[in-house]
Design a protein around this motif. Sequence first.
Motif, PDB file in Angstrom:
ATOM      1  N   ASP A 220      37.526  75.482 -65.794  1.00 30.59           N
ATOM      2  CA  ASP A 220      36.679  74.669 -66.670  1.00 30.59           C
ATOM      3  C   ASP A 220      37.225  74.836 -68.087  1.00 30.59           C
ATOM      4  OD1 ASP A 220      34.674  73.710 -68.388  1.00 30.59           O
ATOM      5  OD2 ASP A 220      33.062  74.232 -67.007  1.00 30.59           O
ATOM      6  N   THR A 244      31.240  65.236 -71.682  1.00 23.84           N
ATOM      7  CA  THR A 244      30.089  65.073 -72.572  1.00 23.84           C
ATOM      8  C   THR A 244      30.349  65.772 -73.909  1.00 23.84           C
ATOM      9  OG1 THR A 244      28.756  65.358 -70.569  1.00 23.84           O
ATOM     10  CG2 THR A 244      27.582  65.450 -72.670  1.00 23.84           C
ATOM     11  N   LYS A 245      31.199  66.793 -73.891  1.00 25.78           N
ATOM     12  CA  LYS A 245      31.386  67.673 -75.036  1.00 25.78           C
ATOM     13  C   LYS A 245      32.517  67.133 -75.928  1.00 25.78           C
ATOM     14  CE  LYS A 245      28.203  69.751 -72.743  1.00 25.78           C
ATOM     15  NZ  LYS A 245      28.435  70.849 -71.814  1.00 25.78           N
TER      16      LYS A 245
HETATM   17  C1  PLP Z   1      28.109  71.187 -70.514  1.00 25.62           C
HETATM   18  C2  PLP Z   1      29.027  71.969 -69.667  1.00 25.62           C
HETATM   19  C3  PLP Z   1      29.139  71.707 -68.294  1.00 25.62           C
HETATM   20  C4  PLP Z   1      28.292  70.659 -67.594  1.00 25.62           C
HETATM   21  O1  PLP Z   1      28.594  69.389 -68.028  1.00 25.62           O
HETATM   22  P1  PLP Z   1      27.545  68.140 -68.031  1.00 25.62           P
HETATM   23  O2  PLP Z   1      28.347  67.040 -68.632  1.00 25.62           O
HETATM   24  O3  PLP Z   1      26.375  68.565 -68.849  1.00 25.62           O
HETATM   25  O4  PLP Z   1      27.166  67.912 -66.619  1.00 25.62           O
HETATM   26  C5  PLP Z   1      30.065  72.436 -67.572  1.00 25.62           C
HETATM   27  N1  PLP Z   1      30.815  73.397 -68.154  1.00 25.62           N
HETATM   28  C6  PLP Z   1      30.712  73.685 -69.462  1.00 25.62           C
HETATM   29  C7  PLP Z   1      31.582  74.743 -70.042  1.00 25.62           C
HETATM   30  C8  PLP Z   1      29.819  72.989 -70.263  1.00 25.62           C
HETATM   31  O5  PLP Z   1      29.720  73.295 -71.557  1.00 25.62           O
END
Ligand code: PLP
Length: 431
Positions: A220, A244-245
């Motif tokens: 990740d 999303t981030k």
């Molecule tokens: C936010 C996040 C997720 C999950 O992602 P979503 O887009 O909210 O489903 C997974 N891993 C990390 C490190 C995150 O910050």
Amino acid sequence: MTDKSTQKRWTKRNLNGRELDPQTLMMTYGYRPEWSEGAIKPPIFQTSTFVINSAEEGKRFFSLAYGLEEPNEEDDAAGLIYGRINNPNLEILEDRLTLYDGGEAALAFGSGMAAITTTLLALLKPGDLLLHSGSLYGGTDHFIKHVLPRFDIASVWFDKDDSFQDIVERVRASGRADKLAMIYVETPSNPMNTLVDLDMCAELSDTFSTGEQRIPVACDNTFLGPIFQQPIKHGVDIVLYSATKYIGGHSDVVAGAAVGSAGLISEIRGMRTFMGTMADPWTCWLLLRSLETLKPRMQLMSEIAGEVSNFLAEHPKIERIYCLGHLDDDPAQQTIYAKQCQAQGGMISFDVAGGEAEAFRFLNALQIIKLAVSLGGTESLAEHPYTMTHADVSPQDKQSVGLTDKLIRMSIGLEHPDDLIADLDQALAAV
Ligand SMILES: *Cc1c(COP(=O)(O)O)cnc(C)c1O
């Protein structure tokens, strides 16, 4: 629009033999204006299905999409069929997502959790063992510890103080060493910003792989990637994102991505087709817009976070800072940073002196920095992981990674660093 089969021929990656940088390709790769009346930006293909020219063509497209036939030279990409399988916005986005990470193929999903869960379900089966790093995103932690066991998929984990040998022994002690099917890590971890040595994970895979198939390493890469960390260069097989981030970057879209080798991505794509976890055309369009500015946004956020973290590190009401720019007391983490990260990124966590009451007073006093979960957007955010994003993680697991009720997690945006520092200064005065 020219049909999809000619698209790949237009994905020009070099100029007079010179390979173009992803920074340049982000504006053009995978799309030709002549497909869409000269529009410089790809339109949103808001359609659920596509007209097929002949029954014979339909037969061929389905055969390719379901992997019943191998593609030949002429149709190196499957034809457009139906929105759960493909769409031009999805395909252009996926082509671009391969670039910074240096992957062969990519997939876009409706959320980061959709990318993570679809990947885990595609590559694991009952009886398997999953090895993972200790400090994980709350949703991932929940899925591994509470959902996968229902399918008889067990897990063991390691933390930053475990040596290679400790980890090997823990896998052997699980009784399922011969069933180790995936190594899953998050680095830097959420919310402690702990680094996992990716080269070491590739070595673990070598140690337990038995020849026929290599045990995939998944990472990740949401916090630093793809600009400041490229896991594939360190032997990682699948790179996962909450888009999303940082990739989305404007707190206006929920999405996810997976990047990796053509073979593994094709297995995950198969699972995505049946789970229906793909990103919709509008989400893909927003991400295409966002990818164009990803590099300058992340660079500036990292610089601003550098200034802010220098201020916090010296503040008397802060006991400890967890941030890649301040690894001074941890030589092992410094070594990993030097090997695999190119900048500190925009995430800062810290312990305020006190506990929950002091942390809450600080959060409630912030004026410019917003109290919100999520991260990677243009505005700065702060939250309390112990009672918010990581509320669901067991108290023992929180303790083992050092996550206490005095921890604050911040995501630094694009505000002026002096204004952020002024806001932090006045909020800390309230502690
Ligand atoms: C936010 C996040 C997720 C999950 O992602 P979503 O887009 O909210 O489903 C997974 N891993 C990390 C490190 C995150 O910050």
